[in-house]
Scaffold this motif. Sequence first.
Motif, PDB file in Angstrom:
ATOM      1  N   GLU A   1       0.830  -1.209   0.000  1.00 40.57           N
ATOM      2  CA  GLU A   1       0.000   0.000   0.000  1.00 40.57           C
ATOM      3  C   GLU A   1       0.860   1.253   0.000  1.00 40.57           C
ATOM      4  OE1 GLU A   1      -3.882   1.809   2.339  1.00 40.57           O
ATOM      5  OE2 GLU A   1      -2.563   0.407   3.396  1.00 40.57           O
ATOM      6  N   LEU A   2       1.908   1.275   0.812  1.00 47.60           N
ATOM      7  CA  LEU A   2       2.797   2.432   0.858  1.00 47.60           C
ATOM      8  C   LEU A   2       3.478   2.653  -0.494  1.00 47.60           C
ATOM      9  CD1 LEU A   2       4.474   1.988   4.372  1.00 47.60           C
ATOM     10  CD2 LEU A   2       2.834   3.748   3.689  1.00 47.60           C
TER      11      LEU A   2
ATOM     12  N   ALA B   1       2.359   1.700  -3.459  1.00 43.20           N
ATOM     13  CA  ALA B   1       1.353   2.158  -4.420  1.00 43.20           C
ATOM     14  C   ALA B   1       1.098   3.653  -4.272  1.00 43.20           C
ATOM     15  CB  ALA B   1       0.052   1.377  -4.228  1.00 43.20           C
ATOM     16  N   LYS B   2       1.001   4.127  -3.040  1.00 42.68           N
ATOM     17  CA  LYS B   2       0.761   5.555  -2.804  1.00 42.68           C
ATOM     18  C   LYS B   2       1.958   6.400  -3.234  1.00 42.68           C
ATOM     19  CE  LYS B   2      -2.517   4.986   1.010  1.00 42.68           C
ATOM     20  NZ  LYS B   2      -2.765   5.176   2.466  1.00 42.68           N
ATOM     21  N   GLU B   3       3.161   5.905  -2.937  1.00 38.27           N
ATOM     22  CA  GLU B   3       4.368   6.648  -3.318  1.00 38.27           C
ATOM     23  C   GLU B   3       4.484   6.757  -4.835  1.00 38.27           C
ATOM     24  OE1 GLU B   3       9.262   6.329  -2.925  1.00 38.27           O
ATOM     25  OE2 GLU B   3       7.966   5.006  -1.756  1.00 38.27           O
TER      26      GLU B   3
ATOM     27  N   ALA C   1       2.073   6.512  -6.996  1.00 34.74           N
ATOM     28  CA  ALA C   1       0.981   7.359  -7.484  1.00 34.74           C
ATOM     29  C   ALA C   1       1.340   8.837  -7.340  1.00 34.74           C
ATOM     30  CB  ALA C   1      -0.301   7.049  -6.719  1.00 34.74           C
ATOM     31  N   ASN C   2       2.021   9.182  -6.261  1.00 32.62           N
ATOM     32  CA  ASN C   2       2.423  10.580  -6.056  1.00 32.62           C
ATOM     33  C   ASN C   2       3.393  11.046  -7.137  1.00 32.62           C
ATOM     34  OD1 ASN C   2       0.861  10.975  -3.768  1.00 32.62           O
ATOM     35  ND2 ASN C   2       2.481  10.365  -2.359  1.00 32.62           N
TER      36      ASN C   2
ATOM     37  N   THR D   1       1.152  11.728 -10.235  1.00 29.52           N
ATOM     38  CA  THR D   1       0.306  12.918 -10.155  1.00 29.52           C
ATOM     39  C   THR D   1       1.123  14.212 -10.123  1.00 29.52           C
ATOM     40  OG1 THR D   1       0.197  12.647  -7.740  1.00 29.52           O
ATOM     41  CG2 THR D   1      -1.607  11.723  -9.047  1.00 29.52           C
TER      42      THR D   1
ATOM     43  N   PHE E   1      -3.987  -2.078  -4.560  1.00 25.25           N
ATOM     44  CA  PHE E   1      -4.290  -0.787  -3.945  1.00 25.25           C
ATOM     45  C   PHE E   1      -4.503   0.335  -4.967  1.00 25.25           C
ATOM     46  CE2 PHE E   1      -1.736  -3.141  -0.805  1.00 25.25           C
ATOM     47  CZ  PHE E   1      -2.655  -3.169   0.241  1.00 25.25           C
ATOM     48  N   ILE E   2      -4.211   0.070  -6.221  1.00 25.99           N
ATOM     49  CA  ILE E   2      -4.288   1.137  -7.237  1.00 25.99           C
ATOM     50  C   ILE E   2      -5.720   1.628  -7.478  1.00 25.99           C
ATOM     51  CG2 ILE E   2      -3.882   1.657  -9.676  1.00 25.99           C
ATOM     52  CD1 ILE E   2      -1.381  -0.071  -9.512  1.00 25.99           C
TER      53      ILE E   2
ATOM     54  N   ILE F   1      -6.715   4.297  -5.092  1.00 27.70           N
ATOM     55  CA  ILE F   1      -5.976   5.551  -5.256  1.00 27.70           C
ATOM     56  C   ILE F   1      -6.472   6.312  -6.482  1.00 27.70           C
ATOM     57  CG2 ILE F   1      -3.690   6.546  -5.639  1.00 27.70           C
ATOM     58  CD1 ILE F   1      -2.541   4.095  -4.195  1.00 27.70           C
TER      59      ILE F   1
END
Length: 283
Positions: free
Chosen positions: A86-87, A89-91, A93-94, A97, A120-121, A124
């Motif tokens: 999850e971490l 995927a968020k990183e 994604a950042n 974006t 997890f995508i 997000i």
Amino acid sequence: MKGLLKSGPFLFVYSHMAIKKTLKQIAGNMGMQSALGDMYYCYQFLFNLLQNHSFKKQNPTIPIPPNREIFETFQLNYKRFFKDGELAAKELANYYTSYAQKEDPYILDWGCGVGRITQFIPAIFPKSVCYGADILPKRIQWNRLHLPNIYFDVIEDQQLPYPSALFDLVLGISVFTHIAGNEQVLWLKELYRITKPNAMIIFSTHGAAFIHQLNKQEQIEFNLNGYFTRYYKKAGHRMMTTYNSANHFEQSIEHYFTVLEYYNGKSHPEKLGGQDLWILRKQ
């Protein structure tokens, strides 16, 4: 403080790290790789047994992939498998974006394994169309059964099963690390083919933080070719590892992609466990 690190609970962690390092070093002996892979699996299974049992008890509704597949694609610790996924995927994604504002991107997790990051995508990017691809059919079968909101496909014959210019973002975490060095350019071409103009590609390689794992002869070949591959009988297996020189690899990249950001894993160990991180845009 040094005394504390080798006493009580610290001794257990210290011993675990020492054993892990020793097994990886011995794995350089090609004649013992298969047995050592099984030994390391058994070691991880026993080391994480109580934690994994506790995680399953506390999270009875979470589908957990087979132990062997978790081991092959990450490490056999359920909590870290999901939390780290999850971490990551968020990183990732950042990074996307910060360069693109598209709300409904087509996203591919190339070499998705059993969905550690892929799962997890959709949360997000709720409007995205998300795909995952891997070379092992049994992983894809598990993903299709347990992650129904994502499209999964099997990779065959070194070709991705997608039309040209489909994806806005491709992720490839710990994929080039297990592809033979002399085959990596083929995959750069394939990633170029399936991505849209100005699409982003984010992936990792084994770089400076891992070169110490090579023996003297391997380092000679690494310096000569710009990469070194430690082969294994099974494609995509974690025991098959490719080490890349960043300078040499960038020369291959520049024919297809522009490097937006690059993080040397030795200088930035907090990113992807010390792997080199590449953030690219299609030319």
